[in-house]
Enzyme design. Structure first.
Site, mmCIF file in Angstrom:
data_model
loop_
_atom_site.group_PDB
_atom_site.id
_atom_site.type_symbol
_atom_site.label_atom_id
_atom_site.label_comp_id
_atom_site.label_asym_id
_atom_site.label_seq_id
_atom_site.Cartn_x
_atom_site.Cartn_y
_atom_site.Cartn_z
ATOM 1 N N SER A 1 22.656 32.086 21.303
ATOM 2 C CA SER A 1 24.175 31.751 22.079
ATOM 3 C C SER A 1 25.074 31.518 21.028
ATOM 4 O O SER A 1 26.725 31.488 21.608
ATOM 5 C CB SER A 1 23.674 31.598 23.109
ATOM 6 O OG SER A 1 23.931 30.073 22.972
ATOM 7 N N LYS B 1 30.397 23.902 18.514
ATOM 8 C CA LYS B 1 30.124 25.406 19.894
ATOM 9 C C LYS B 1 30.853 24.297 21.087
ATOM 10 O O LYS B 1 30.697 23.706 21.674
ATOM 11 C CB LYS B 1 28.871 25.179 20.298
ATOM 12 C CG LYS B 1 28.429 26.354 20.981
ATOM 13 C CD LYS B 1 26.855 25.872 21.026
ATOM 14 C CE LYS B 1 26.314 27.708 21.891
ATOM 15 N NZ LYS B 1 24.425 26.952 21.810
ATOM 16 N N SER C 1 19.344 29.308 20.243
ATOM 17 C CA SER C 1 20.993 29.520 20.151
ATOM 18 C C SER C 1 20.991 29.183 18.117
ATOM 19 O O SER C 1 22.577 29.408 18.250
ATOM 20 C CB SER C 1 20.936 28.967 21.492
ATOM 21 O OG SER C 1 20.523 29.593 22.734
#
Lengths: 474, 119
Positions: free
Chosen positions: A150, A75, A174
């Site tokens: 996210s 990420k 997330s």
């Protein structure tokens, strides 16, 4: 006999070699990621170097590290030295990380092959990955739908078969919510299990790194790799590196599972049906697995607690982005304050600004007692209630999200509708306890995956992963 | 071109006030302008109107926090109980200061960061 995607991958590494598998992934990314938007950057050169090292070990008969040549995406809120660390924001669009996160160093040391960095909502502010300033990510199972957020880029990368697994970050769900939206597995370890050194801090008392991956096995492999004490992060003090992989299939015979009624309040009927079906299947498949409904009244306050505290910590964490130390250049202004305000206005998106404003408001001198301090007290109440629940139950089960992945463009006008996607994942972040998500199957009407959330008490990460692994097999 | 709004002329939000927790008040135009100023954010007229509505709506939802009977509880800043951990005072040189300096938005030839005039 159940064989997970990760078990197959490990077999392929031995039969085909790491480099050949890597080229397959790179080809898939080339073919499809222009429409999916999973990656911010792909690192073919670095990945080929890593793969060559793995193949060299295989050829010479040397033992491989804990990740055994699996291909991993990271990420883009986690630092990889020499590569862009954008956090999905124009503010950091050209920022290059001067060092690597501890977790990234450990992945490389254990023969993980890092293929690229994945998209996210700007500074992780969002639940559908539509708020990245760099690109929008689509759900690979239905490109008219969101992948969750996210960590939507990571979810899309796993579901599209662009990598074996990802390292992601979970502040309020997330990892788990996007994992549920694409039918993958995701795990947030106990707070303090994994070093946060080298991640862009969003809400320091909530942030935790973890895997978003195809199955419980790869989740366990990654946690075993990245966990343990790191002198850069005091929250890891006294934490030992975990050894979960070899214990994954040794779930205790007697398990008391609690199912809070509040988890199903406001939940889509099809989601609730599937989750209950999965819970009953677990009970049927394991003699000692008992389930009981119970009430956890404070659950309804977890979202207000989470957002009040997370906004407060977020507004503080964002203060350092002033256009002086990082990328975006300031222009001549009448004074320093004017220059900083101009840069922040141009570089931050609406959701980031909204959260900064709210955080500043609830921590301001006039209002902090009514909001921020009140939320700190309420977090104490919630944590105690959680501890009490885990004295009665080994594991708490329920849906990961109250809905399936929504259509692109929905839930954009009313921020509350977006925030409600986190209503079932934030309790574990508020309490700091471990929680994971595995697929419970496809929603009968929507034909999209539904997630089963598995939570355990503080430090009992192994049991959560064991129940995840058991749930995958029923 | 975006029209900037002076801090003291931000339009008033039209949504209902959020006032449940204790003495909390609605975010009115003046409060929003002050909050934007301390947040180092400029807001256009349109942004001020939108954020004013949004913030009141969100605070109204979050105001259920006032129902929690937690006055006797401590303030939980950290979920992990631990004493402050001090490591030995052994300086370690960071090996990539040039990498950090290269990120400065503006810098002198000598590598120092430039900032706008503040006086």
């Amino acid at each position: 006999m159940h064989e997970s995607r990760t078990a197959k991958a490990l077999g392929e590494i031995k039969s085909k070699g790491a480099s050949a598998r890597l080229e397959h992934f790179l080809t898939q990314i080339e073919k499809r990621d222009h429409s999916l938007g999973a990656f911010i950057d792909v690192f073919p050169e670095m990945a080929r170097e890593h793969a060559a090292r793995v193949d060299s070990k295989l050829k010479s008969g040397k033992p491989l590290g804990a990740l055994g040549g699996l291909v991993i995406a990271i990420k883009n809120s986690v630092a990889i030295k020499g590569h862009r660390l954008t956090c999905g924001s124009k503010m950091l669009e050209h920022y290059v990380a001067p060092y690597s996160a501890t977790a990234v160093e450990r992945i490389i040391a254990e023969d993980g092959i890092i293929i690229g960095s994945t998209n996210l909502d700007e500074f992780s502010c969002g639940s559908d990955c539509s708020k990245s300033a760099l690109r929008v990510t689509h759900n690979p199972l239905d490109e008219t739908r969101v992948p969750g957020g996210s960590s939507g880029g990571s979810a899309a990368a796993v579901a599209a078969g662009f990598c074996d697994l990802t390292l992601s970050e979970d502040t309020g769900g997330s990892i788990r919510e996007p994992a549920a939206f694409v039918g993958a597995a995701g795990f947030k370890p106990t707070y303090g299990t994994v070093s946060r050194y080298g991640i862009i801090d969003l809400a320091m008392s909530f942030d935790q790194l973890g895997p978003l991956a195809p199955d419980a096995l790869s989740c366990a492999m990654l946690v075993d790799t990245i966990s343990g004490e790191d002198w850069h992060d005091a929250t890891t003090k006294g934490t030992k590196r975990t050894e979960f992989v070899h214990k994954l299939d040794s779930m205790p015979r007697e398990i008391r599972a609690g199912v809070p009624k509040e988890f199903f309040s406001g939940c889509d009927e099809g989601v609730a049906d599937l989750v209950w079906k999965k819970i009953k299947a677990l009970e049927s498949a394991h003699d000692g697995f008992s389930i009981e409904e119970f009430s956890l009244p404070s659950l309804k306050y977890s979202l207000p607690i989470y957002f009040l505290l997370a906004f407060s910590e977020f507004s503080s964490a964002m203060q350092k982005y002033d256009g002086l130390k990082f990328g975006m250049k300031w222009e001549e202004s009448k004074d320093l304050a004017e220059a900083v305000s101009t840069v922040r206005d141009r570089a931050f998106g609406p959701e980031v600004k909204r959260r900064i404003l709210l955080g500043s408001y609830v921590t301001s001198k006039e209002f902090r007692d009514a909001w921020y301090t009140k939320a700190l007290h309420a977090r104490s109440v919630l944590k105690k209630e959680f501890a009490k629940a885990f004295a009665n139950y080994d594991v708490i089960l329920g849906p990961t999200a109250p809905m399936v992945a929504w259509k692109m463009g929905e839930r954009q006008q009313d921020p509350i509708q977006m925030y409600l996607a986190d209503v079932l994942t934030t309790p574990a972040n508020c309490a700091g306890t471990p929680a994971g998500s595995v697929s419970a199957g496809l929603h009968a009407k929507e034909k999209m995956p539904v997630g089963l959330q598995i939570s355990t008490g503080w430090g009992n990460d192994l049991l959560a992963l064991q129940v995840m692994a058991a749930a995958e097999k029923v | 071109m975006k029209k900037e709004t002076a801090a003291n002329s931000t339009p008033a939000p039209k949504s209902k006030p959020a006032s449940k927790p204790g003495a909390a008040q609605a975010i009115d135009a003046e409060t929003l302008a002050r909050t934007a100023e301390i947040s180092r954010l400029k807001l256009s007229d349109a942004e001020a109107e939108k954020f004013g509505k949004d913030l009141n709506l969100i605070l109204d939802y979050l105001s259920t926090i006032s129902e929690v009977q937690g006055a006797g509880e401590g303030e939980l800043y950290y979920v992990k109980n631990q004493n402050t951990v001090l490591r030995k005072d052994e300086p370690k040189a960071f090996d990539n200061t040039a990498g950090i300096r290269s990120q400065f938005a503006k810098k002198k030839d000598s590598g120092e960061m430039l900032s706008p005039k503040s006086m």
